[in-house]
Design a protein around this motif. Structure first.
Motif, PDB file in Angstrom:
ATOM      1  N   LEU A  69       0.823  -1.206   0.000  1.00 59.64           N
ATOM      2  CA  LEU A  69       0.000   0.000   0.000  1.00 59.64           C
ATOM      3  C   LEU A  69       0.859   1.259   0.000  1.00 59.64           C
ATOM      4  N   GLY A  70       1.839   1.324   0.876  1.00 60.35           N
ATOM      5  CA  GLY A  70       2.712   2.489   0.947  1.00 60.35           C
ATOM      6  C   GLY A  70       3.488   2.695  -0.338  1.00 60.35           C
ATOM      7  N   ALA A  71       4.026   1.615  -0.883  1.00 58.88           N
ATOM      8  CA  ALA A  71       4.756   1.714  -2.147  1.00 58.88           C
ATOM      9  C   ALA A  71       3.833   2.193  -3.256  1.00 58.88           C
ATOM     10  N   GLY A  72       2.604   1.715  -3.245  1.00 59.14           N
ATOM     11  CA  GLY A  72       1.636   2.127  -4.255  1.00 59.14           C
ATOM     12  C   GLY A  72       1.246   3.584  -4.132  1.00 59.14           C
ATOM     13  N   VAL A  73       1.050   4.049  -2.901  1.00 59.74           N
ATOM     14  CA  VAL A  73       0.662   5.440  -2.680  1.00 59.74           C
ATOM     15  C   VAL A  73       1.795   6.373  -3.084  1.00 59.74           C
ATOM     16  N   TYR A  74       3.002   6.121  -2.579  1.00 56.80           N
ATOM     17  CA  TYR A  74       4.129   6.990  -2.906  1.00 56.80           C
ATOM     18  C   TYR A  74       4.490   6.908  -4.379  1.00 56.80           C
ATOM     19  N   GLY A  75       4.430   5.721  -4.945  1.00 55.13           N
ATOM     20  CA  GLY A  75       4.699   5.573  -6.365  1.00 55.13           C
ATOM     21  C   GLY A  75       3.686   6.334  -7.211  1.00 55.13           C
ATOM     22  N   SER A  76       2.416   6.248  -6.833  1.00 52.60           N
ATOM     23  CA  SER A  76       1.367   6.945  -7.588  1.00 52.60           C
ATOM     24  C   SER A  76       1.479   8.456  -7.453  1.00 52.60           C
ATOM     25  N   LEU A  77       1.722   8.939  -6.236  1.00 53.24           N
ATOM     26  CA  LEU A  77       1.842  10.391  -6.036  1.00 53.24           C
ATOM     27  C   LEU A  77       3.049  10.972  -6.779  1.00 53.24           C
TER      28      LEU A  77
END
Length: 178
Positions: A69-77
Motif C-alpha cells: 500500500l505504501g509503495a503504491g501510494v508513494y509511487g502513484s503520487l
C-alpha cells in the motif's frame, strides 16, 4: 531482471528520485543564476513539478513503507507529479515548435499576474502560453532546454515506476518461489 528491481526498497527508489530532483533543480538554478537565463512561466511550473516529486520522494524515503500500500501510494503520487511535469514541458515544446506567426503574444510576467489575477486565471493564461515561452534561448546538441527537461522527467519517471513495480510484480515472485 524484474526480480532484482522489485527487491529495491521504496527508500532506495525514493532516494534515487530525490537525488535526481536535486540535480534537475541545481541545473535549473545554475542556468538561471550563473548562466543568466530568466525562466519563463512554464519553466517555473516545471520547477514546481520537480519540487512536488522531490517532496513525495523525501517523505517516502523517511517513511520507508514495507507494504504494498505504501509503495503504491508513494509511487502513484510521485508518478502524478512527474506526469504533470511531462505535460507542462510538452506544452512548452509545442509552443517552441510553432511558426513565428502563430506564437502567442507576450503577456505580463508571472509575478505581476500572481498579484492582480486569481490563481485560476493565472494558470489559464500560463498554459495558453506566451511569446517568451516560445523563445529558444539555449540549445545543447541540437536540443532546447525544455527538450532536456523532458528527458530529465522521463528518467525521473523510473523511480515511481520502480516503486509501482514492487506493488505489481513482487507478490507474484513470492508465489513462484514458494
Amino acid at each position: 531482471m524484474t526480480t532484482t528491481l522489485s527487491r529495491v526498497s521504496v527508500r532506495q527508489w525514493s532516494l534515487a528520485g530525490l537525488a535526481f530532483c536535486i540535480v534537475m533543480m541545481a541545473v535549473a538554478l545554475g542556468l538561471e543564476h550563473l548562466g543568466g537565463f530568466e525562466p519563463c512561466p512554464l519553466c517555473i511550473f516545471q520547477r514546481i513539478a520537480v519540487l512536488s516529486a522531490a517532496l513525495v520522494f523525501a517523505v517516502a524515503a523517511i517513511h520507508n513503507p514495507k507494504g504494498r500500500l505504501g509503495a503504491g501510494v508513494y509511487g502513484s503520487l510521485s508518478l502524478a507529479a512527474v506526469l504533470g511535469g511531462i505535460g507542462i514541458v510538452s506544452r512548452h515544446l509545442w509552443l517552441q515548435s510553432l511558426p513565428a506567426d502563430e506564437v502567442p503574444t507576450c503577456g505580463p510576467g508571472l509575478d505581476y499576474m500572481m498579484e492582480i489575477m486569481p490563481l485560476q486565471e493565472v494558470l489559464a493564461t500560463v498554459f495558453t502560453g506566451s511569446g517568451e515561452c516560445a523563445e529558444i534561448d539555449f540549445m545543447l546538441l541540437g536540443i532546447s532546454l525544455p527538450g532536456w527537461t523532458l528527458l530529465g522527467f522521463l528518467l525521473l519517471m523510473l523511480a515511481p515506476l520502480g516503486m509501482l513495480l514492487r506493488v505489481v510484480v513482487r507478490p507474484y515472485i513470492y508465489r513462484w518461489q514458494g
